[in-house]
Design an enzyme around this catalytic site. Structure first.
Site, short mmCIF file in Angstrom:
data_model
loop_
_atom_site.label_atom_id
_atom_site.label_comp_id
_atom_site.label_asym_id
_atom_site.label_seq_id
_atom_site.Cartn_x
_atom_site.Cartn_y
_atom_site.Cartn_z
N GLN A 148 0.84 -1.20 0.00
CA GLN A 148 0.00 0.00 0.00
C GLN A 148 0.88 1.25 0.00
O GLN A 148 1.63 1.47 0.94
CB GLN A 148 -0.88 -0.03 1.25
N GLY A 149 0.77 2.08 -1.05
CA GLY A 149 1.55 3.32 -1.12
C GLY A 149 0.67 4.52 -0.82
O GLY A 149 0.08 5.11 -1.73
N GLU A 199 -9.44 -1.26 5.24
CA GLU A 199 -8.23 -1.52 6.01
C GLU A 199 -8.53 -1.51 7.51
O GLU A 199 -8.10 -2.39 8.25
CB GLU A 199 -7.16 -0.46 5.68
N GLU A 252 -6.29 10.33 16.70
CA GLU A 252 -6.89 11.67 16.64
C GLU A 252 -7.65 11.87 15.33
O GLU A 252 -8.71 12.50 15.31
CB GLU A 252 -5.79 12.73 16.79
#
Lengths: 385, 407
Positions: B141-142, B259, B392
């Protein structure tokens, strides 16, 4: 499926929501409080609720009830929690009716039918200590001539004790305080000679009493569950454990409704209240606190629902789930309502706003049937930690 | 070919029959040696340079792939088994009941596949999905860049159209297993003049292409699967653009939802450690005469962490039931990412404190492998609430998309 409601359950909850909104809004609790109402509830509105089937929801069909479980009772209590509605659902429909259902006497059956009609109120006089300790019962029951029982002792925190027409008194036949064995359940009329019922005013404005028993005479037929009935029949402690487990799970449902309502009102306020020219809900410091509360609320919802379902199913892990639910709900209800006051600012600390009433109820619920620390310890003990 | 109506396959009798069929198949086909929990070294990730801990592991992958069980809910034509969500749940339950290892651990199956099914062209699905399901091509994953972490949409890796290709220049960081992967799904800036969210595209890049270089990253916990990947004039065929040009942000966000769900589902599925927190506390702290963990304060911490673990697990279960009733992963995946990682940090921190001085071991003599793992896991867990979107950022998403609080 554990978590999705059946269409019937959904209908019960929706009907309860409408009734609570119309008949038992927060203003109803305020009116009782401001009038100094000794009962802490309205018998008239309870009879109206009984027509919807609330009073007998967990009472067997044979005794005029609906024969449903704590899941359904919990759905109603969740709605009651949203408006802090004072009803005898816990004291009468669950605890009192549960104790009477454990007895096989014709009189118990008659009383159950009256409960289901909303005409009779029953309270459980069980606790004696400053905090929840189910087996620390010092009230004695001694056998006298003619099979009559003589009860002596003092009870505290009797929910709806002033309003009740009968008390179910937990007393010790053998052993000493702390022993699980030796407890029995007795039926006592509100006006019985030797019985004193005194109102105790509490922060949550709900009906509560201190009870003393000075040589109260109870006929043998009114011993609902004996200390050692034999033949594998449940003992007083067995029945007490079951009643408390069911009531604890049901109370968690009420707590869930209360925390959800306090949270919803707080989110609405964050959107509406402006300072520095913008809604205060746009400030990240407040957003993050609200989002944290949302997560805790969702987790609480899951464990409460799982506990209710497990109790009705008689699942092996029901006791563990009830302990987890009460531990979590106690902490979350107090957290959410304490944060609700802070997030409302100055107005949140006034009696003009309802938020403070939810905070007070949270504290009362937290301490009823054991607080978070009590139930964490129980959760560990049940699993041998 | 249209799939059967969900009502048919999800009817209780149909699911019961399916369960019996699945159980029989697993009993017959899952090698007994693969019915124990896998260590991380025993996981099968596939790819051109795939390694298998045993011949059984290779056979297990081949058998599952042939039946579509590496990607159970994908259509049969793309290497899946065409299962409904309820059937997939049954399969998962039966695998768990038998203790079967996952045949394949795959970012392709968990992350890329679902978005290709939703946003990819028919040609892209046909080209990429079957090799993913068979475990032949391994994906990384980039997303993050040295200058774009929480503010992911400010990413600067450029892709410029040149004939039939894009030419890619820039750098990606935190690319897990970039050094072992065959392909990368990558976010690139295709329009530097548009507002930052509107100039991003979703591109599939061959890691073997000239100009791609990879450097592993060492964390506070020691060596890690993370890498930094550089692109210097890398040519990528234009057919590897997924979705529309400059329309990659929508796909990027959807993939992040998958994800986050996967991270939390994985944590839910796998026992986090072979020794429970309570067992570890008993071993490290001793027990009282009545059999309880001797230190009452640490005991309460252990119990509180277990209560929250249970609540989190039940909430995942509730979410799955809702999903089976027809809702995909939404913003609540942020809640699971947030709560799951924060709770995991709390539990791993507690383990080190239970271990005492033995929790301070870095390597070498005097420590068991399990003790060293507890220490490394504790340090590694600090990054869990940063990677995949910080806690956050998750709180921001919940506040905005679930609670509807104003910007």
């Amino acid at each position: 499926m554990t978590f999705l409601l059946s269409p019937e359950q959904d209908a019960i909850q929706r009907a309860a929501r409408v009734f609570v909104r119309d008949q038992l809004p927060v203003a109803h609790l305020r009116a009782l409080r401001d009038a100094g109402d000794a009962l802490g509830l309205s018998r008239e509105r309870w009879r109206a609720a009984a027509e919807l089937g609330w009073a007998g929801i967990a009472i067997a069909d044979a005794h005029g009830g609906a024969g449903l479980g704590v899941v359904e009772l919990g759905l109603i209590l969740e709605e009651c929690g949203r408006t802090l509605a004072p009803t005898p659902l816990l004291s009468t429909s669950l605890l009192g009716a549960g104790a009477l259902a454990a007895a096989a006497s014709p009189e118990a059956a008659t009383i159950l039918e009256a409960i289901a009609r909303g005409e009779r109120l029953v309270a459980l006089a069980h606790e004696e200590q400053p905090r929840f300790a189910p087996y620390r019962v010092a009230t004695t029951a001694r056998r006298a001539d003619g099979g009559v029982w003589r009860l002596d002792g003092a009870k505290v925190a009797v929910l709806d004790g002033v309003a009740a027409d009968h008390l179910v008194v937990v007393a010790r036949v053998t052993g000493g305080p702390g022993d699980r064995a030796g407890l029995a359940l007795f039926l006592v009329d509100a006006g019985a000679p030797g019985l004193t019922v005194e109102r105790r005013s509490r922060v949550d404005s709900r009906g509560c009493a201190a009870v003393t028993l000075a040589d109260v005479r109870v006929p043998a037929t009114r011993c609902l569950v004996g200390a050692a009935p034999g033949d594998g029949a449940p003992t007083g402690a067995d029945v007490l454990d079951r009643l408390i487990a069911r009531a604890t799970a049901a109370l968690c449902a009420e707590m869930l409704g209360g925390m959800q309502e306090a949270f919803d009102r707080t989110i609405a306020y964050l959107e509406e209240r402006k300072q520095f020219g913008v809604p205060i809900g746009s400030f990240q410091a407040l957003k993050h606190r609200a989002a944290h509360l949302f997560c805790e609320l969702e987790l609480t919802r899951s464990v409460v629902r799982a506990a209710l379902v497990a109790v009705d199913a008689g699942a092996a892990d029901a006791a563990i789930l009830v302990a987890a639910a009460k531990a979590k709900a106690s902490a979350t209800y107090v957290d959410v309502t304490a944060e609700a006051i802070q997030l409302h600012g100055g107005i949140g600390a006034t009696d003009d706003l309802d938020i403070g009433l939810f905070y007070k109820r949270a504290r009362a619920c937290e301490l009823t049937f054991g607080d978070a620390a009590y139930h964490r310890d129980r959760f560990g003990q049940l699993q041998g930690y | 070919m249209s799939p059967p109506a969900p009502d048919d396959v999800d009817a209780p009798e149909a699911l019961a029959a399916f369960r019996a069929e699945v159980r029989a198949w697993l009993e017959e086909n899952c090698p007994p040696s693969l019915r124990t929990p896998a260590t991380s070294a025993e996981e099968v990730w596939g790819g051109r340079r795939a390694t298998f801990p045993s011949d059984d592991a290779r056979r297990w992958l081949e058998r599952c792939a042939a039946r579509g069980y590496t990607a159970p809910t994908w259509p049969r034509g793309y290497g899946g088994a065409g299962l409904s969500a309820a059937q997939a749940r049954v399969l998962e339950q039966e695998q768990r009941a038998l203790g079967c290892r996952r045949p394949l651990v795959s970012f392709g199956v968990w992350m890329l596949g679902p978005v290709l099914l939703e946003f990819g062209s028919d040609a892209q699905k046909a080209e990429h999905l079957p090799p993913i399901a068979r475990g032949e091509i391994r994906w990384c994953q980039g997303y993050s860049e040295p200058g774009a972490g929480s503010d992911l949409a400010s990413l600067q890796t450029r892709a410029v159209r040149d004939g039939d290709d894009f030419v890619v220049d820039g750098a990606k960081v935190w690319t897990s297993f970039a050094d072992k992967s065959d392909m990368m799904f990558c976010l690139v800036r295709t329009n530097p003049d548009a507002p930052k969210h509107a100039g991003i595209s979703f591109l599939l890049i061959d890691m073997a292409a000239p100009g791609v270089s990879v450097r592993p990253i060492t964390l506070i916990s020691g060596s890690s699967p993370f890498c930094e990947t550089r692109f210097d004039g890398v040519r990528v065929p234009a057919r590897n653009l997924v979705g529309t040009l400059d329309g990659g942000w929508t796909i990027a966000k959807r993939l992040l939802e998958h994800e986050r769900s996967v991270i939390s589902l994985m944590r839910d599925a796998a026992p986090e450690d072979t020794e429970t927190l309570a067992a570890m506390a008993r071993r490290c702290l001793g027990v009282t005469a009545d059999g309880r963990i001797a230190d009452p304060i640490l005991r309460d911490e252990v119990i509180a962490a277990d209560v929250d673990f249970l609540c989190n697990r039940l909430t995942l279960q509730r979410s799955r039931e809702a999903a089976q009733a027809g809702r995909g992963p939404g913003a609540e995946s942020s809640m699971f990412k947030l709560y799951g990682t924060e709770l995991s940090k709390r539990r791993k921190d507690l383990r080190v404190r239970l271990a005492g001085y033995q929790g301070l071991g870095w390597d070498g003599d005097g420590y068991t492998a399990a003790e060293l793992q507890v220490t490394r896991d504790w340090l590694r867990s600090r990054a869990s609430s940063i990677e995949g979107g910080t806690s956050e950022i998750q709180l921001n998403i919940i506040a905005k998309r679930v609670l509807g609080l104003p910007d």
